[in-house]
Design a protein around this motif. Structure first.
Motif, short mmCIF file in Angstrom:
data_model
loop_
_atom_site.label_atom_id
_atom_site.label_comp_id
_atom_site.label_asym_id
_atom_site.label_seq_id
_atom_site.Cartn_x
_atom_site.Cartn_y
_atom_site.Cartn_z
N THR A 196 0.88 -1.30 0.65
CA THR A 196 0.15 0.36 0.29
C THR A 196 0.81 1.59 0.29
O THR A 196 0.99 1.89 -0.36
CB THR A 196 -0.97 0.11 1.05
OG1 THR A 196 -1.55 -1.25 1.65
CG2 THR A 196 -2.17 1.21 1.41
N TYR A 245 0.68 4.16 -3.06
CA TYR A 245 0.78 5.80 -2.58
C TYR A 245 1.88 6.37 -2.89
O TYR A 245 2.00 7.25 -3.63
CB TYR A 245 1.37 5.61 -0.96
CG TYR A 245 0.78 7.04 -0.59
CD1 TYR A 245 -0.56 7.39 -0.90
CD2 TYR A 245 1.20 8.29 -0.34
CE1 TYR A 245 -0.81 9.52 0.24
CE2 TYR A 245 1.28 9.30 -0.25
CZ TYR A 245 -0.07 9.76 0.44
OH TYR A 245 -0.35 11.09 1.28
N LYS A 286 2.31 9.01 -6.04
CA LYS A 286 2.28 10.88 -6.13
C LYS A 286 3.31 11.32 -6.94
O LYS A 286 3.74 11.79 -7.09
CB LYS A 286 2.93 11.04 -4.23
CG LYS A 286 2.76 11.88 -3.58
CD LYS A 286 3.04 11.91 -2.43
CE LYS A 286 3.73 13.22 -1.88
NZ LYS A 286 5.05 13.00 -0.47
N LEU A 312 -4.21 9.64 -5.63
CA LEU A 312 -3.56 8.89 -3.96
C LEU A 312 -4.59 8.07 -3.81
O LEU A 312 -5.44 8.04 -3.34
CB LEU A 312 -2.93 9.79 -3.15
CG LEU A 312 -1.97 10.43 -3.57
CD1 LEU A 312 -1.96 12.05 -2.45
CD2 LEU A 312 -0.70 10.62 -4.47
N LEU A 370 -3.83 6.12 1.97
CA LEU A 370 -2.64 5.63 3.17
C LEU A 370 -2.77 4.75 4.09
O LEU A 370 -2.24 3.53 4.68
CB LEU A 370 -1.45 6.21 3.39
CG LEU A 370 -0.20 6.40 4.20
CD1 LEU A 370 0.92 5.45 3.23
CD2 LEU A 370 0.32 8.26 3.57
#
Ligand SMILES: O=C([O-])CC(=O)C(=O)O
Ligand SMILES: [Mg+2]
Length: 234
Positions: free
Chosen positions: A205, A209, A213, A219, A222
């Motif tokens: 994960t 992310y 980014k 996004l 998170l």
């Protein structure tokens, strides 16, 4: 001298279990024990440090009970030791003498012991850290050990804050030393493996992310689900 409390070695933990443990860390094993409500999560005192933080320690506990810097029972346990055992020396955190140095460490390595944990001090730091056997202690002290005996071998002890029964699983790395009670190994391993799988997912994960980014894409979430749930319910 009464040797009534010199007991024989416990059975070794199976190679199959050791191979599973090799894929886990002391931290993950603690997490497994936390999930099962095991006291202190098997976590030895943070003041217990590896002489060489690159070495990993895994093995079956052979306990030594001693005090006041007396290394006689440690000598006996080394010479009666066998490959695969970790000497767990309940030295009561004694600070006025060391318990051992590199000669005893080399003898333990020659016998094939898998590691040594001393709830107390050692000396000959350079020599000890050059050995391949992992050694943990609470500090360094040049003053020689006492030689009195008898002490105890392979009885239930408390070492660096944790109860250790001969035959328990001992796992150590740069983070610290974890003790898994022998009769809970299977359930602790299952819980630690579950944590390992969770951590692998979290890494994926976080990597996803970072990728989004960098590519300036929307996004993904998170925060782990449990954090989101706790925020929502507060
Ligand atoms: O001499 C002792 O008893 C402890 C020691 O320094 C060693 O094992 O090298
Ligand atoms: Mg020495």
């Amino acid at each position: 001298m009464s040797k009534a409390n010199y007991k024989s070695l416990p059975d070794l933990i199976s190679q199959e279990v050791i191979d599973r443990v090799k894929k886990l860390s002391p931290a993950q094993l603690c997490d497994g024990m936390e999930a099962l409500g095991i006291e202190r999560n098997g976590c030895m005192d943070a003041s217990l440090l590896p002489l060489d933080s690159d070495k990993v320690l895994i093995g079956t506990a052979c306990t030594v009970d001693t005090e006041d810097g007396d290394n006689f029972p440690i000598h006996v346990a080394i010479y009666q030791g066998k490959p695969g055992y970790v000497l767990v020396v309940a030295g009561k955190g004694y600070t006025e003498r060391c318990y051992m140095g590199d000669l005893m460490g080399s003898a333990a390595e020659a016998v094939g012991l898998s590691g040594i944990i001393i709830d107390g001090y050692v000396r000959d730091k350079v020599g000890l850290s050059q050995l391949s056997i992992p050694i943990y202690a609470k500090g360094l002290m040049q003053r020689s050990p006492a030689k009195r005996g008898p002490g105890e071998i392979n009885t239930v002890v408390t070492c660096a804050g944790v109860k250790v029964t001969p035959g328990d699983l001992i796992v150590g790395d740069y983070d610290g030393v974890t003790v898994v009670p022998r009769d809970r190994i299977e359930e602790v391993l299952a819980a630690a493996e579950k944590k390992d799988a969770y951590e692998a997912k979290r890494r994926e994960t976080i990597a996803e992310y970072v990728k989004c980014k960098n590519e300036q894409k929307p996004l993904p979430e998170l925060a782990p689900a449990w954090v989101t749930e706790m925020i929502t319910n507060k």
